[in-house]
Design a protein around this motif. Structure first.
Motif, PDB file in Angstrom:
ATOM      1  N   ARG A 147      32.613   5.270  -2.884  1.00 34.84           N
ATOM      2  CA  ARG A 147      30.886   5.640  -2.200  1.00 34.84           C
ATOM      3  C   ARG A 147      30.585   7.723  -1.757  1.00 34.84           C
ATOM      4  N   SER A 172      31.021   9.735  -3.049  1.00 37.48           N
ATOM      5  CA  SER A 172      31.206  10.497  -4.875  1.00 37.48           C
ATOM      6  C   SER A 172      30.286   9.448  -5.980  1.00 37.48           C
ATOM      7  N   THR A 173      29.687   9.717  -6.913  1.00 36.54           N
ATOM      8  CA  THR A 173      29.191   9.735  -8.186  1.00 36.54           C
ATOM      9  C   THR A 173      30.903   9.598  -8.919  1.00 36.54           C
TER      10      THR A 173
END
Length: 276
Positions: A80, A82-83
């Motif tokens: 979570r 980073s995308t």
């Protein structure tokens, strides 16, 4: 939410070197990436901060089952951050403990596994742990080998060297890329280019060469000499010690070589370390 790309290895097998290369390749800094900032870009699945939100007791009171039941949440939370996909360092074997997996495959995008000749691993391990060579050889043969939960890291399950290697490499597929430490030394351009290709990258050769140079042993050791390295064991004089292959030929006795080979011959043969 990103998925996890594991950088996995038995301890003292080149994991930090691979992390340094990837940091320099992907960040492409003007100067070599600071080794004391590797944790800003790749994360450890054992970092205790990822477990504390779910285990409110003092860490010395956590049971092994409580930690295992929290691993999925900790690894989910790393994703979570980073995308995009997230790089995660681990020395854990890809096994189950307390009936639960150490590595959450439902959160995993892929893995880079670094393997190194166990005859050399035991030398680096002895230095890292401040032990004798014979003690390091015993550790590498111990199926119960691992670490305990401390102030900074939760416990890890390493197992013996052969089990560790087999646990990560017994199911090859497009999710896994295996790199030999010795090829990182002898054929760096080919080896590190293959790592980039595995990640779906197609950088110019000059960029790969810059990353290789920036993460060379000489550069990493130079940084450590200048400002230290926070991941160095307090028992070791240096983290980046020698950075060579085949140290065992002068460092180990015949009896010590025979002990390592007797225990690990099958996996050594798989990866070109046997016959000697």
């Amino acid at each position: 939410m990103g998925r996890l790309i594991w950088m996995a290895s038995y301890p003292k097998s080149g994991n930090t070197w691979m992390r340094a290369y990837l940091h320099n390749l992907l960040r492409n800094p003007q100067q070599a990436y600071d080794i004391n900032r590797l944790g800003e870009f790749s994360f450890s699945d054992s970092t205790i901060a990822f477990y504390k939100p779910y285990l409110t007791k003092p860490s010395q009171d956590w049971t092994s089952l409580e930690v295992m039941e929290t691993r999925w949440k900790a690894q989910r939370d790393i994703g979570r951050m980073s995308t995009d996909d997230v790089f995660v360092k681990t020395h854990n074997a890809h096994v189950e403990f307390e009936g639960l997996p150490m590595i959450q495959m439902d959160l995993t995008a892929g893995a880079i596994y670094i393997v190194r000749n166990p005859l050399d691993v035991c030398i680096s391990l002895a230095d890292h742990y401040g032990s004798t060579l014979d003690e390091a050889i015993d550790v590498m043969a111990d199926p119960r080998n691992g670490t305990k939960t401390g102030d900074q890291l939760v416990f890890e399950i390493h197992k013996d060297w052969s089990t560790h290697v087999l646990s990560w490499t017994n199911a090859p597929g497009p999710w896994l890329h295996v790199a030999r430490y010795e090829d990182m030394l002898k054929k760096p351009l080919v080896t590190f280019t293959r790592v980039a290709r595995f990640l779906g990258l197609n950088p110019e050769r000059s960029r790969i060469e810059r990353a290789i140079q920036a993460s060379s042993f000489e550069n990493l050791r130079g940084q450590e000499d200048q400002k230290g390295f926070r991941e160095r064991s307090y028992k070791a004089e240096k983290f980046f010690r020698v950075g060579k292959a085949d140290q065992w030929r002068t460092a180990l006795s015949k009896a010590q070589v025979d002990r390592v080979v007797e225990t690990h011959k099958q996996q050594m043969e798989r990866f070109g370390y046997w016959p000697l």
